[in-house]
Write a protein that holds these residues in place. Structure first.
Motif, mmCIF file in Angstrom:
data_model
loop_
_atom_site.group_PDB
_atom_site.id
_atom_site.type_symbol
_atom_site.label_atom_id
_atom_site.label_comp_id
_atom_site.label_asym_id
_atom_site.label_seq_id
_atom_site.Cartn_x
_atom_site.Cartn_y
_atom_site.Cartn_z
ATOM 1 N N GLN A 55 -1.412 -1.033 13.551
ATOM 2 C CA GLN A 55 -1.041 -0.130 12.463
ATOM 3 C C GLN A 55 -0.086 0.956 12.935
ATOM 4 O OE1 GLN A 55 -4.034 -1.268 13.349
ATOM 5 N NE2 GLN A 55 -5.634 -0.729 11.844
ATOM 6 N N THR A 56 -0.182 1.332 14.222
ATOM 7 C CA THR A 56 0.679 2.400 14.736
ATOM 8 C C THR A 56 2.128 1.957 14.865
ATOM 9 O OG1 THR A 56 0.262 1.780 17.049
ATOM 10 C CG2 THR A 56 -1.263 3.348 16.017
ATOM 11 N N LEU A 57 2.372 0.643 14.763
ATOM 12 C CA LEU A 57 3.738 0.128 14.839
ATOM 13 C C LEU A 57 4.358 -0.044 13.460
ATOM 14 C CD1 LEU A 57 3.122 -2.661 17.492
ATOM 15 C CD2 LEU A 57 3.995 -0.351 17.901
ATOM 16 N N MET A 58 3.583 0.223 12.409
ATOM 17 C CA MET A 58 4.051 -0.032 11.050
ATOM 18 C C MET A 58 4.656 1.215 10.432
ATOM 19 S SD MET A 58 0.850 -2.176 9.509
ATOM 20 C CE MET A 58 0.196 -3.615 10.319
ATOM 21 N N SER A 59 5.468 0.961 9.413
ATOM 22 C CA SER A 59 5.956 2.065 8.590
ATOM 23 C C SER A 59 4.810 2.606 7.750
ATOM 24 C CB SER A 59 7.092 1.586 7.682
ATOM 25 O OG SER A 59 6.593 0.632 6.742
ATOM 26 N N ASP A 60 5.017 3.764 7.117
ATOM 27 C CA ASP A 60 3.956 4.359 6.311
ATOM 28 C C ASP A 60 3.528 3.427 5.176
ATOM 29 O OD1 ASP A 60 4.060 6.577 7.903
ATOM 30 O OD2 ASP A 60 5.377 7.722 6.560
ATOM 31 N N GLU A 61 4.515 2.814 4.504
ATOM 32 C CA GLU A 61 4.181 1.898 3.416
ATOM 33 C C GLU A 61 3.417 0.682 3.935
ATOM 34 O OE1 GLU A 61 7.740 0.878 1.404
ATOM 35 O OE2 GLU A 61 8.020 2.852 0.478
ATOM 36 N N ALA A 62 3.832 0.176 5.100
ATOM 37 C CA ALA A 62 3.159 -0.995 5.664
ATOM 38 C C ALA A 62 1.723 -0.672 6.046
ATOM 39 C CB ALA A 62 3.928 -1.509 6.870
ATOM 40 N N ARG A 63 1.487 0.547 6.573
ATOM 41 C CA ARG A 63 0.111 0.934 6.930
ATOM 42 C C ARG A 63 -0.773 0.997 5.690
ATOM 43 N NH1 ARG A 63 2.505 4.316 10.885
ATOM 44 N NH2 ARG A 63 2.556 6.084 9.446
ATOM 45 N N ALA A 64 -0.232 1.536 4.584
ATOM 46 C CA ALA A 64 -1.009 1.586 3.338
ATOM 47 C C ALA A 64 -1.303 0.181 2.838
ATOM 48 C CB ALA A 64 -0.247 2.390 2.283
ATOM 49 N N PHE A 65 -0.307 -0.722 2.914
ATOM 50 C CA PHE A 65 -0.514 -2.102 2.481
ATOM 51 C C PHE A 65 -1.542 -2.793 3.375
ATOM 52 C CE2 PHE A 65 0.436 -6.616 2.758
ATOM 53 C CZ PHE A 65 0.427 -6.972 1.421
ATOM 54 N N HIS A 66 -1.492 -2.513 4.669
ATOM 55 C CA HIS A 66 -2.441 -3.101 5.611
ATOM 56 C C HIS A 66 -3.868 -2.717 5.246
ATOM 57 C CE1 HIS A 66 -4.856 -2.994 9.375
ATOM 58 N NE2 HIS A 66 -4.233 -4.125 9.645
ATOM 59 N N GLN A 67 -4.072 -1.480 4.860
ATOM 60 C CA GLN A 67 -5.419 -1.001 4.578
ATOM 61 C C GLN A 67 -5.934 -1.494 3.226
ATOM 62 O OE1 GLN A 67 -7.157 0.662 6.823
ATOM 63 N NE2 GLN A 67 -8.978 0.717 5.516
ATOM 64 N N THR A 68 -5.047 -1.529 2.210
ATOM 65 C CA THR A 68 -5.513 -1.832 0.854
ATOM 66 C C THR A 68 -5.424 -3.311 0.486
ATOM 67 O OG1 THR A 68 -3.304 -1.360 -0.034
ATOM 68 C CG2 THR A 68 -4.889 0.471 0.052
ATOM 69 N N HIS A 69 -4.569 -4.076 1.142
ATOM 70 C CA HIS A 69 -4.380 -5.467 0.757
ATOM 71 C C HIS A 69 -4.580 -6.440 1.913
ATOM 72 C CE1 HIS A 69 -2.339 -3.282 -2.481
ATOM 73 N NE2 HIS A 69 -2.521 -4.364 -3.236
ATOM 74 N N TRP A 70 -3.902 -6.148 3.026
ATOM 75 C CA TRP A 70 -3.908 -7.083 4.153
ATOM 76 C C TRP A 70 -5.323 -7.367 4.646
ATOM 77 C CZ3 TRP A 70 0.030 -6.336 8.719
ATOM 78 C CH2 TRP A 70 -0.246 -7.225 9.757
ATOM 79 N N LEU A 71 -6.040 -6.326 5.061
ATOM 80 C CA LEU A 71 -7.389 -6.514 5.606
ATOM 81 C C LEU A 71 -8.355 -7.102 4.572
ATOM 82 C CD1 LEU A 71 -7.966 -3.392 7.900
ATOM 83 C CD2 LEU A 71 -7.518 -5.748 8.572
ATOM 84 N N PRO A 72 -8.380 -6.598 3.296
ATOM 85 C CA PRO A 72 -9.286 -7.223 2.322
ATOM 86 C C PRO A 72 -8.994 -8.706 2.073
ATOM 87 C CG PRO A 72 -8.582 -5.057 1.549
ATOM 88 C CD PRO A 72 -7.762 -5.357 2.764
ATOM 89 N N LEU A 73 -7.712 -9.076 2.017
ATOM 90 C CA LEU A 73 -7.375 -10.486 1.814
ATOM 91 C C LEU A 73 -7.835 -11.345 2.991
ATOM 92 C CD1 LEU A 73 -3.820 -10.294 0.202
ATOM 93 C CD2 LEU A 73 -5.904 -11.179 -0.846
ATOM 94 N N MET A 74 -7.645 -10.851 4.203
ATOM 95 C CA MET A 74 -8.097 -11.591 5.379
ATOM 96 C C MET A 74 -9.604 -11.761 5.355
ATOM 97 S SD MET A 74 -5.663 -12.591 7.490
ATOM 98 C CE MET A 74 -5.890 -12.447 9.233
ATOM 99 N N HIS A 75 -10.307 -10.736 4.892
ATOM 100 C CA HIS A 75 -11.774 -10.807 4.881
ATOM 101 C C HIS A 75 -12.265 -11.779 3.814
ATOM 102 C CE1 HIS A 75 -15.880 -9.485 5.449
ATOM 103 N NE2 HIS A 75 -15.991 -9.356 4.141
ATOM 104 N N VAL A 76 -11.625 -11.777 2.627
ATOM 105 C CA VAL A 76 -12.088 -12.612 1.513
ATOM 106 C C VAL A 76 -11.577 -14.036 1.635
ATOM 107 C CG1 VAL A 76 -12.001 -12.939 -0.980
ATOM 108 C CG2 VAL A 76 -12.325 -10.641 -0.038
ATOM 109 N N GLN A 77 -10.256 -14.185 1.887
ATOM 110 C CA GLN A 77 -9.649 -15.512 1.898
ATOM 111 C C GLN A 77 -9.623 -16.154 3.269
ATOM 112 O OE1 GLN A 77 -5.744 -15.168 0.180
ATOM 113 N NE2 GLN A 77 -6.487 -14.508 -1.818
ATOM 114 N N GLY A 78 -9.669 -15.320 4.314
ATOM 115 C CA GLY A 78 -9.588 -15.861 5.669
ATOM 116 C C GLY A 78 -8.171 -16.127 6.118
ATOM 117 N N ALA A 79 -7.169 -15.801 5.281
ATOM 118 C CA ALA A 79 -5.775 -16.050 5.652
ATOM 119 C C ALA A 79 -4.854 -15.289 4.711
ATOM 120 C CB ALA A 79 -5.452 -17.533 5.615
ATOM 121 N N ILE A 80 -3.641 -14.985 5.207
ATOM 122 C CA ILE A 80 -2.570 -14.431 4.376
ATOM 123 C C ILE A 80 -1.292 -15.149 4.753
ATOM 124 C CG2 ILE A 80 -3.600 -12.159 4.004
ATOM 125 C CD1 ILE A 80 -1.923 -11.097 6.291
ATOM 126 N N SER A 81 -0.364 -15.219 3.829
ATOM 127 C CA SER A 81 0.897 -15.909 4.114
ATOM 128 C C SER A 81 2.042 -15.231 3.395
ATOM 129 C CB SER A 81 0.808 -17.381 3.696
ATOM 130 O OG SER A 81 0.557 -17.494 2.317
#
Length: 401
Positions: A55-81
């Motif tokens: 997360q420390t390598l991401m832009s501010d927008e990317a960090r917000a997306f990582h927290q609100t979408h990326w991690l939940p999708l990985m947890h629920v679906q097991g994958a992102i593309s």
């Protein structure tokens, strides 16, 4: 051969110099492994990136997306593309990336395997993907004939399966007929006989009523055995509902009823041990009824039958013993198969040969086993053994490493 092996790149080289960025991160984002391609893109060394939060390598927008979408999708679906986001180069400029990732569970924890592409390289990768798809389609076309043959075989299998379903449906319909058209009239006959028995009757009439009650009981057991046999044949098996039971009391209550059914025979109950036992009480009644009926039918005329209920730490035993003509040795190995009978003594009391088959299925449904021993000197003993609750609990535990 050694020289040829040395000329092949190692897996580490393939990982580090891949045309895409490859990362392995912990579920929280800590980088556990990274290839040189990604390091060159981002401007950091491997040592600087290992154990650093992605997360420390991401832009501010990317960090917000990582927290609100990326991690939940990985947890629920097991994958992102095909996730597009920006990374910040060491010198401060943004690098647009395209991400694919999967969530993997390992013995040491949960990890995310990430593959990153620079978006400007995406068109090239898509062209390569299209070429690979065209190649796969050509290979698929080469196997169409085999696929058609497989479809024909599957069609035949479906027809066979449909025929089997029809047979199973017919068997279920027969079960309904037996249940309704035989059990209910038998119950009515038994009730009427019991009412007659309460009246003041002469001895001959009372004896006739007793014969009716006895015959109805035999018919009801036969119907129950036929129903269970049909269920086993169509693949359902005998259902049991386990509940804690007082084994010794259950056996004694069952014998009290059976003494009324077999008034000319002594039924002896021997008890040993105490402990918990979980079983289907109705099925145990059925098991004992079949074994006692078998002992009376094939035992000595007017002879007795002894039932032993024994509980130990390791197992629960139900055994039924009788004296009489021993079972021929050549019949013992198949005795629990349907339509198998023992000796010809007391032929009038025999059933159609399903009783012991039902006994075996009831014992198996309780995770137990049943055996028989028979000799002229010691008589015949059917022994059903069941695991105790403690044994079942231990068998369910995974083995130690």
């Amino acid at each position: 051969m050694a020289e040829e092996s040395d000329s092949i790149p190692s897996s580490d080289i393939l990982f580090d110099d891949a045309a895409c960025g490859l990362l392995l991160t912990a579920e929280g984002g800590a980088i556990k492994r990274v290839n040189l391609t990604f390091c060159r893109w981002i401007g950091y060394s491997k040592q600087e990136l290992l154990n650093r939060q992605i997360q420390t390598l991401m832009s501010d927008e990317a960090r917000a997306f990582h927290q609100t979408h990326w991690l939940p999708l990985m947890h629920v679906q097991g994958a992102i593309s095909d996730v597009k986001f920006d990374l910040v180069h060491r010198d401060g400029h943004l690098i647009s990336m395209m991400l694919n990732g999967i969530r993997c569970e390992h013995a040491s924890g949960i990890f995310h395997e990430l593959t990153l592409f620079k978006t400007r390289d995406r068109n090239r990768y898509e062209r390569e993907l299209l070429n690979a798809r065209m190649l796969a389609e050509r290979h698929l076309a080469n196997h169409l004939k085999s696929q058609r043959a497989l479809d024909v075989a599957q069609g035949k299998l479906r027809l066979t399966y449909a025929a089997a379903e029809d047979r199973a449906l017919f068997a279920e319909q027969m079960i309904g007929i037996v249940s309704h058209d035989l059990r209910n009239p038998l119950a009515a006959i038994k009730m009427a006989a019991n009412l007659l028995a309460r009246k003041h009757l002469d001895s001959k009439t009372l004896q006739t009523v007793g014969h009716i009650t006895h015959s109805v009981g035999r018919a009801q057991r036969l119907v129950a055995d036929l129903l269970d046999f049909t269920l086993v044949q169509v693949g359902r098996g005998i259902a049991v509902t386990r509940e804690p039971v007082d084994l010794h009391m259950l056996v004694e209550e069952c014998l009290e009823e059976l003494r009324l059914v077999f008034p000319g025979h002594e039924l002896i109950h021997q008890i040993a041990g105490q402990g918990e036992f979980s079983a289907d009480s109705d099925r145990l009644y059925q098991l004992l009824g079949n074994l006692i009926a078998n002992a009376i039918a094939y035992g000595a005329p007017n002879g007795s039958a002894t039932v032993e209920s024994r509980i130990s730490d390791e197992e629960v035993i139900l055994a039924v013993h009788n004296l009489g003509t021993p079972i021929p040795e050549e019949l013992i190995k198949d005795l629990f198969e349907p339509m198998i009978r023992g000796s010809h003594d007391n032929a009038g009391l025999r059933s159609i040969g399903l009783g012991l088959f039902i006994v075996r299925e009831i014992v198996r449904a309780h995770s137990g086993e049943v055996i028989v021993t028979s000799s002229a000197e010691k008589g015949t003993t059917f022994t059903a053994s069941f695991p105790t609750l403690t044994t079942l609990d231990h068998s369910a535990e995974p083995p130690n490493d």
